[in-house]
Design a protein around this motif. Structure first.
Motif, PDB file in Angstrom:
ATOM      1  N   ASP A 116       8.754  40.215  46.652  1.00  0.00           N
ATOM      2  CA  ASP A 116       8.218  41.469  46.672  1.00  0.00           C
ATOM      3  C   ASP A 116       8.903  42.500  46.437  1.00  0.00           C
ATOM      4  O   ASP A 116      10.164  42.546  46.450  1.00  0.00           O
ATOM      5  N   LYS A 117       8.238  43.704  46.117  1.00  0.00           N
ATOM      6  CA  LYS A 117       9.039  44.944  45.434  1.00  0.00           C
ATOM      7  C   LYS A 117       8.820  45.928  46.645  1.00  0.00           C
ATOM      8  O   LYS A 117       7.606  46.155  46.982  1.00  0.00           O
ATOM      9  N   VAL A 118       9.896  46.442  47.008  1.00  0.00           N
ATOM     10  CA  VAL A 118       9.834  47.549  47.937  1.00  0.00           C
ATOM     11  C   VAL A 118       9.858  48.648  47.308  1.00  0.00           C
ATOM     12  O   VAL A 118       9.298  49.823  47.938  1.00  0.00           O
ATOM     13  N   ILE A 119      10.061  48.932  46.059  1.00  0.00           N
ATOM     14  CA  ILE A 119      10.053  50.216  45.210  1.00  0.00           C
ATOM     15  C   ILE A 119       9.637  49.921  43.944  1.00  0.00           C
ATOM     16  O   ILE A 119      10.203  48.923  43.121  1.00  0.00           O
ATOM     17  N   ILE A 120       8.820  50.794  43.344  1.00  0.00           N
ATOM     18  CA  ILE A 120       8.202  50.339  42.085  1.00  0.00           C
ATOM     19  C   ILE A 120       8.156  51.839  41.419  1.00  0.00           C
ATOM     20  O   ILE A 120       7.469  52.685  41.800  1.00  0.00           O
ATOM     21  N   ALA A 121       8.700  52.300  40.313  1.00  0.00           N
ATOM     22  CA  ALA A 121       8.580  53.429  39.489  1.00  0.00           C
ATOM     23  C   ALA A 121       8.201  53.098  38.114  1.00  0.00           C
ATOM     24  O   ALA A 121       8.556  52.568  37.657  1.00  0.00           O
ATOM     25  N   ASN A 122       6.988  53.875  37.783  1.00  0.00           N
ATOM     26  CA  ASN A 122       6.376  53.852  36.595  1.00  0.00           C
ATOM     27  C   ASN A 122       6.344  55.146  35.842  1.00  0.00           C
ATOM     28  O   ASN A 122       5.612  55.790  36.521  1.00  0.00           O
ATOM     29  N   LYS A 164       3.670  60.331  44.998  1.00  0.00           N
ATOM     30  CA  LYS A 164       3.195  61.463  44.249  1.00  0.00           C
ATOM     31  C   LYS A 164       2.272  62.366  44.965  1.00  0.00           C
ATOM     32  O   LYS A 164       2.142  63.647  44.945  1.00  0.00           O
ATOM     33  N   SER A 165       1.361  61.638  45.651  1.00  0.00           N
ATOM     34  CA  SER A 165       0.208  62.399  46.341  1.00  0.00           C
ATOM     35  C   SER A 165       0.179  61.920  47.808  1.00  0.00           C
ATOM     36  O   SER A 165      -0.921  61.682  48.404  1.00  0.00           O
ATOM     37  N   VAL A 166       1.414  62.063  48.590  1.00  0.00           N
ATOM     38  CA  VAL A 166       1.398  61.408  49.964  1.00  0.00           C
ATOM     39  C   VAL A 166       0.859  62.454  50.842  1.00  0.00           C
ATOM     40  O   VAL A 166       1.261  63.753  50.948  1.00  0.00           O
ATOM     41  N   SER A 167       0.078  61.975  51.702  1.00  0.00           N
ATOM     42  CA  SER A 167      -0.189  62.803  53.220  1.00  0.00           C
ATOM     43  C   SER A 167       0.956  62.868  53.937  1.00  0.00           C
ATOM     44  O   SER A 167       1.794  62.041  53.930  1.00  0.00           O
ATOM     45  N   LYS A 168       1.286  63.935  54.934  1.00  0.00           N
ATOM     46  CA  LYS A 168       2.138  64.270  55.650  1.00  0.00           C
ATOM     47  C   LYS A 168       2.063  63.002  56.727  1.00  0.00           C
ATOM     48  O   LYS A 168       3.260  62.571  57.248  1.00  0.00           O
ATOM     49  N   LYS A 169       0.899  62.433  57.106  1.00  0.00           N
ATOM     50  CA  LYS A 169       0.988  61.640  58.127  1.00  0.00           C
ATOM     51  C   LYS A 169       1.311  60.166  57.484  1.00  0.00           C
ATOM     52  O   LYS A 169       2.267  59.529  58.265  1.00  0.00           O
ATOM     53  N   GLU A 222       5.741  63.660  37.387  1.00  0.00           N
ATOM     54  CA  GLU A 222       4.854  62.812  36.521  1.00  0.00           C
ATOM     55  C   GLU A 222       4.932  61.234  36.739  1.00  0.00           C
ATOM     56  O   GLU A 222       6.306  60.802  37.288  1.00  0.00           O
ATOM     57  N   GLY A 223       4.319  60.381  36.558  1.00  0.00           N
ATOM     58  CA  GLY A 223       4.378  59.127  36.834  1.00  0.00           C
ATOM     59  C   GLY A 223       4.047  58.745  38.373  1.00  0.00           C
ATOM     60  O   GLY A 223       3.432  59.416  39.147  1.00  0.00           O
ATOM     61  N   SER A 224       4.483  57.573  38.472  1.00  0.00           N
ATOM     62  CA  SER A 224       4.256  56.906  40.043  1.00  0.00           C
ATOM     63  C   SER A 224       5.675  56.275  40.545  1.00  0.00           C
ATOM     64  O   SER A 224       6.496  55.864  39.852  1.00  0.00           O
TER      65      SER A 224
END
Length: 223
Positions: free
Chosen positions: A2-8, A70-75, A59-61
């Motif tokens: 499994d990948k715990v971090i993925i950057a694209n 990139k578009s995470v909510s505070k919760k 930019e990117g993910s």
């Protein structure tokens, strides 16, 4: 694995005119030990900040622990941070709190029972060889001792990922070796993913690790 971090195509900047990390792609396996090196100003700390959501991608993910940053909510960000242990260069200990209470902080946030919290803190104080300093305040300790407290705090809630920014940068040999032993132990025994930003990879490392180097906005694995 499994990948715990993925950057694209990940790009990071403090302003749109000054891109520090430019369209990089990388991933981190769950349970791995990662070193990130690079010259001063290359973007090591910038990348680390993005991994705990202190700096959003322009930019990117960037996905950490299944959470798109990139578009995470505070919760959702608060949820993610409950699974992270962070070790800062400047310790970031609460000056008004004792050493013992500083280590308790993530356990309190995560809602651990009082008896569990106390047992965990007592155990960690022994690991960092500071049980005799439990009732003191950060300013009464040396820099090496403060960093050992910061490391104990980062480990307190058994995080999924530890992010460490130059954790031994200004420490004496004794404190440095204690820090590396703790990080190796977390990785080997608890299968915690460990990501360390550093100028120098110690020659004494006993665990298998991967090494990534940042240069000119790019990040590449060093084989």
């Amino acid at each position: 694995m499994d990948k715990v971090i993925i950057a694209n195509n990940l790009s990071l900047a403090y302003s749109n005119d000054d891109t520090i990390i430019n369209k990089v792609n990388f991933s981190v396996d769950t349970g791995s030990f990662i070193f990130i090196t690079g010259a001063s100003g290359s973007g090591k700390s910038t990348l680390l900040k993005s991994l705990y959501g202190a700096l959003k991608p322009i930019e990117g993910s960037l996905v950490v622990g299944g959470v798109e940053l990139k578009s995470v909510s505070k919760k959702k960000l608060n949820f993610l941070r409950k699974h992270l242990g962070i070790v800062f260069q400047d310790y970031k200990l609460v000056k008004e709190w004792t050493i013992e209470k500083n280590i308790m902080l993530p356990l309190i946030i995560n809602g651990y029972e009082k008896s569990v919290t106390q047992n965990q803190v007592d155990s960690l104080l022994k690991h960092v060889r500071l049980q005799h300093q439990a009732g003191k305040y950060p300013q009464e300790l040396s820099g090496g001792e403060q960093q050992r407290v910061a490391m104990a705090r980062a480990l307190a809630h058994n995080p999924t990922v530890i992010l460490a920014d130059e954790p031994t940068g200004n420490l004496d040999d004794y404190s440095s070796q204690l820090i590396w032993n703790l990080l190796e132990g977390a990785n080997e025994q608890l299968e915690t993913t460990v990501i360390v930003v550093t100028h120098h990879i110690p020659e004494t490392m006993k665990v298998e690790y991967k090494h990534y180097h940042i240069e000119s906005g790019d990040i590449r694995e060093v084989i």
